[in-house]
Design an enzyme around this catalytic site. Structure first.
Site, PDB file in Angstrom:
ATOM      1  N   ASP A   4       0.806  -1.224   0.000  1.00 44.64           N
ATOM      2  CA  ASP A   4       0.000   0.000   0.000  1.00 44.64           C
ATOM      3  C   ASP A   4       0.839   1.274   0.000  1.00 44.64           C
ATOM      4  O   ASP A   4       0.486   2.265  -0.644  1.00 44.64           O
ATOM      5  CB  ASP A   4      -0.926   0.008   1.219  1.00 44.64           C
ATOM      6  CG  ASP A   4      -2.167  -0.849   1.002  1.00 44.64           C
ATOM      7  OD1 ASP A   4      -2.394  -1.300  -0.130  1.00 44.64           O
ATOM      8  OD2 ASP A   4      -2.900  -1.070   1.979  1.00 44.64           O
ATOM      9  N   ARG A  52      -8.808  20.632  21.272  1.00 43.88           N
ATOM     10  CA  ARG A  52      -7.489  20.668  21.909  1.00 43.88           C
ATOM     11  C   ARG A  52      -7.002  19.234  22.026  1.00 43.88           C
ATOM     12  O   ARG A  52      -7.705  18.386  22.576  1.00 43.88           O
ATOM     13  CB  ARG A  52      -7.555  21.308  23.303  1.00 43.88           C
ATOM     14  CG  ARG A  52      -7.789  22.812  23.295  1.00 43.88           C
ATOM     15  CD  ARG A  52      -7.937  23.325  24.724  1.00 43.88           C
ATOM     16  NE  ARG A  52      -7.996  24.778  24.781  1.00 43.88           N
ATOM     17  CZ  ARG A  52      -9.107  25.484  24.585  1.00 43.88           C
ATOM     18  NH1 ARG A  52     -10.248  24.858  24.327  1.00 43.88           N
ATOM     19  NH2 ARG A  52      -9.084  26.792  24.660  1.00 43.88           N
ATOM     20  N   THR A  59      -9.050   2.678   7.250  1.00 45.02           N
ATOM     21  CA  THR A  59      -8.465   1.454   7.797  1.00 45.02           C
ATOM     22  C   THR A  59      -7.089   1.780   8.355  1.00 45.02           C
ATOM     23  O   THR A  59      -6.613   2.905   8.299  1.00 45.02           O
ATOM     24  CB  THR A  59      -8.362   0.392   6.689  1.00 45.02           C
ATOM     25  OG1 THR A  59      -7.723   0.972   5.551  1.00 45.02           O
ATOM     26  CG2 THR A  59      -9.739  -0.085   6.272  1.00 45.02           C
ATOM     27  N   ALA A  84      -6.233  12.056  20.620  1.00 42.43           N
ATOM     28  CA  ALA A  84      -5.976  12.396  22.028  1.00 42.43           C
ATOM     29  C   ALA A  84      -6.547  13.765  22.400  1.00 42.43           C
ATOM     30  O   ALA A  84      -5.837  14.649  22.886  1.00 42.43           O
ATOM     31  CB  ALA A  84      -4.478  12.347  22.328  1.00 42.43           C
TER      32      ALA A  84
END
Length: 267
Positions: free
Chosen positions: A52, A151, A164, A188
């Site tokens: 890929d 944030r 994916t 996060a």
């Protein structure tokens, strides 16, 4: 065989093992009535060798061409969601592209405009991340309507086929590539009594526009990733993203749908 699909350009990393295999492949290709060309601009079929990552580089370095067919070939034990063939079974690939009524699979592309000036494209995903050890702050707009202030470490904006791998590891969804859309996933994000974001990935229809406004608080040089390349662009203020009208065409094989490949790769 259709005349317009006779010229083949091979995209691959030069090494002795690959070069030896390609000598036999080149000879076979020419025996089947194809021409191996030296320049990608002269090709009607562009074949990447190497999984890929190499397929993404082949598409990017040949300018996301709309007038040719892209084909991915893996080596040894490599796997790939864009690659339908293995170099050791090249005859199957040649037979597939020789079909008079060949069917093609079309993959969507995202267009990213930075600061209202330069436009880039990606087949997999675009990411924007903090380049310093602090959170990046961005205001998120959907169709010019304010949605949230983010944030965190950054964001991924992915095509259906880019949902994916990396995007999946961040709890993004795996999306059927027949759905014309793109997915936004937080990296996060901070969520507490002071800061609040949606906290989950969300999917936008093809007619939506996503705009990320970078808050200039010392994080003015974020890293922008386009597929498997990283760009450090000075003073990024905004990124506007839409699903492009462009589509990358590949060979469509029977019994080898996107979901067949997802099953082989992840289950």
């Amino acid at each position: 065989m259709m005349d317009k699909r006779r010229n083949i350009y091979f995209y691959y990393k030069q090494n002795k093992a690959t070069n030896n295999k390609l000598e036999t492949l080149f000879q076979y290709v020419q025996e089947q009535g194809f021409h191996v060309v030296e320049e990608s601009k002269d090709a009607n079929i562009i074949i990447s060798i190497g999984g890929d990552g190499e397929f993404l580089q082949a598409v990017r370095n040949t300018s996301f061409r709309q007038d040719c067919l892209y084909v991915g070939m893996t080596q040894a034990d490599e796997t790939g969601l864009y690659c339908d063939f293995n170099i050791d079974e090249y005859s199957a690939m040649i037979e597939a592209v020789k079909e008079e009524n060949i069917e093609v699979r079309k993959f969507p592309i995202i267009a990213i405009n930075i600061n209202g000036q330069s436009t880039f494209h990606c087949l997999n995903e675009a990411t924007i991340r903090s380049a310093v050890i602090k959170t990046i702050v961005m205001d998120v707009y959907i169709d010019d309507n304010f949605f949230e202030r983010f944030r965190g470490d950054g964001m991924i904006v992915a095509t259906p086929t880019g949902s994916t791998g990396y995007n999946k590891s961040t709890r993004g969804a795996v999306i059927d590539p027949k759905i014309p859309c793109f997915q936004v996933t937080e990296l996060a994000s901070l969520n507490n009594n002071r800061y609040r974001t949606l906290g989950s990935s969300f999917v936008l229809n093809q007619d939506r526009t996503l705009r990320l406004e970078v808050v200039q608080d010392g994080n003015d040089y974020p890293i922008v990733g386009l597929d498997n390349e990283a760009y450090s662009i000075r003073n990024i203020k905004s990124l506007t993203m839409q699903l492009s009208d462009k589509r990358i065409k590949t060979v469509k094989l029977k019994n080898n749908s996107f979901w067949d490949r997802v099953q082989r790769t992840f289950l």
